[in-house]
Design a protein around this motif. Structure first.
Motif, PDB file in Angstrom:
ATOM      1  N   GLU A 116      12.423  -0.535  -0.824  1.00  0.00           N
ATOM      2  CA  GLU A 116      11.715  -1.441  -1.734  1.00  0.00           C
ATOM      3  C   GLU A 116      11.604  -2.850  -1.149  1.00  0.00           C
ATOM      4  OE1 GLU A 116      12.214  -3.190  -6.217  1.00  0.00           O
ATOM      5  OE2 GLU A 116      12.820  -1.112  -5.863  1.00  0.00           O
ATOM      6  N   LYS A 117      12.662  -3.317  -0.493  1.00  0.00           N
ATOM      7  CA  LYS A 117      12.633  -4.650   0.122  1.00  0.00           C
ATOM      8  C   LYS A 117      11.559  -4.726   1.206  1.00  0.00           C
ATOM      9  CE  LYS A 117      17.555  -5.417  -0.653  1.00  0.00           C
ATOM     10  NZ  LYS A 117      18.867  -5.499  -0.018  1.00  0.00           N
ATOM     11  N   GLN A 175       8.137  -4.832  -0.493  1.00  0.00           N
ATOM     12  CA  GLN A 175       7.870  -6.173  -1.031  1.00  0.00           C
ATOM     13  C   GLN A 175       7.498  -7.150   0.086  1.00  0.00           C
ATOM     14  OE1 GLN A 175      11.517  -6.956  -3.128  1.00  0.00           O
ATOM     15  NE2 GLN A 175      10.869  -5.817  -4.954  1.00  0.00           N
ATOM     16  N   THR A 176       8.148  -7.030   1.214  1.00  0.00           N
ATOM     17  CA  THR A 176       7.841  -7.891   2.362  1.00  0.00           C
ATOM     18  C   THR A 176       6.451  -7.571   2.902  1.00  0.00           C
ATOM     19  OG1 THR A 176      10.185  -8.037   2.908  1.00  0.00           O
ATOM     20  CG2 THR A 176       8.625  -8.619   4.645  1.00  0.00           C
ATOM     21  N   ASP A 234       4.004  -6.310   1.301  1.00  0.00           N
ATOM     22  CA  ASP A 234       2.998  -6.710   0.322  1.00  0.00           C
ATOM     23  C   ASP A 234       2.557  -8.156   0.513  1.00  0.00           C
ATOM     24  OD1 ASP A 234       2.954  -4.203  -0.854  1.00  0.00           O
ATOM     25  OD2 ASP A 234       4.289  -4.758  -2.510  1.00  0.00           O
ATOM     26  N   LYS A 235       3.358  -8.944   1.209  1.00  0.00           N
ATOM     27  CA  LYS A 235       3.009 -10.349   1.464  1.00  0.00           C
ATOM     28  C   LYS A 235       2.041 -10.505   2.633  1.00  0.00           C
ATOM     29  CE  LYS A 235       7.446 -11.583   1.618  1.00  0.00           C
ATOM     30  NZ  LYS A 235       8.630 -12.455   1.814  1.00  0.00           N
TER      31      LYS A 235
END
Length: 103
Positions: free
Chosen positions: A61-62, A65-66, A68-69
């Motif tokens: 998940e981390k 999320q990274t 996705d940036k």
């Protein structure tokens, strides 16, 4: 489930399991050794092992999320996002069973 596969059991059809380079090495080992070309034996760590490492280190998940940036239009922040992903992966710890399989 096997996290490590010897080249003798890998073919070029195993790209999804071991990646392109390892599939090629397995194919070369299996086809060229029999005609006298010496290919060093070895093994591949599977893609499943990588996913297991990410999950057990709680990185999936981390990493998402990274990623996705990432500016997918210009890739202007590719270096920054890539560095963050590498740092996350380096922070993970190999599960003992996976480490034993590799060793």
């Amino acid at each position: 489930m096997s996290f490590v596969l010897p080249f003798a059991s890998i073919r070029n059809t195993d790209v999804a399991r071991v990646g392109g380079k390892n599939a090629s090495l397995g194919e070369m080992f299996n086809t060229l050794t029999s005609v006298g070309i010496r290919i060093p034996d070895g093994f591949a760590v599977t893609a499943e092992a990588y996913r297991y490492f990410l999950a057990s280190s709680q990185l999936t998940e981390k990493l998402q999320q990274t990623l996705d940036k990432l500016d997918t239009n210009t890739l202007a922040n590719l270096g920054e996002v890539g560095a963050e992903c590498r740092a996350l992966i380096k922070s993970g710890e190999l599960p003992s069973g996976l480490k034993s399989d590799i060793l």
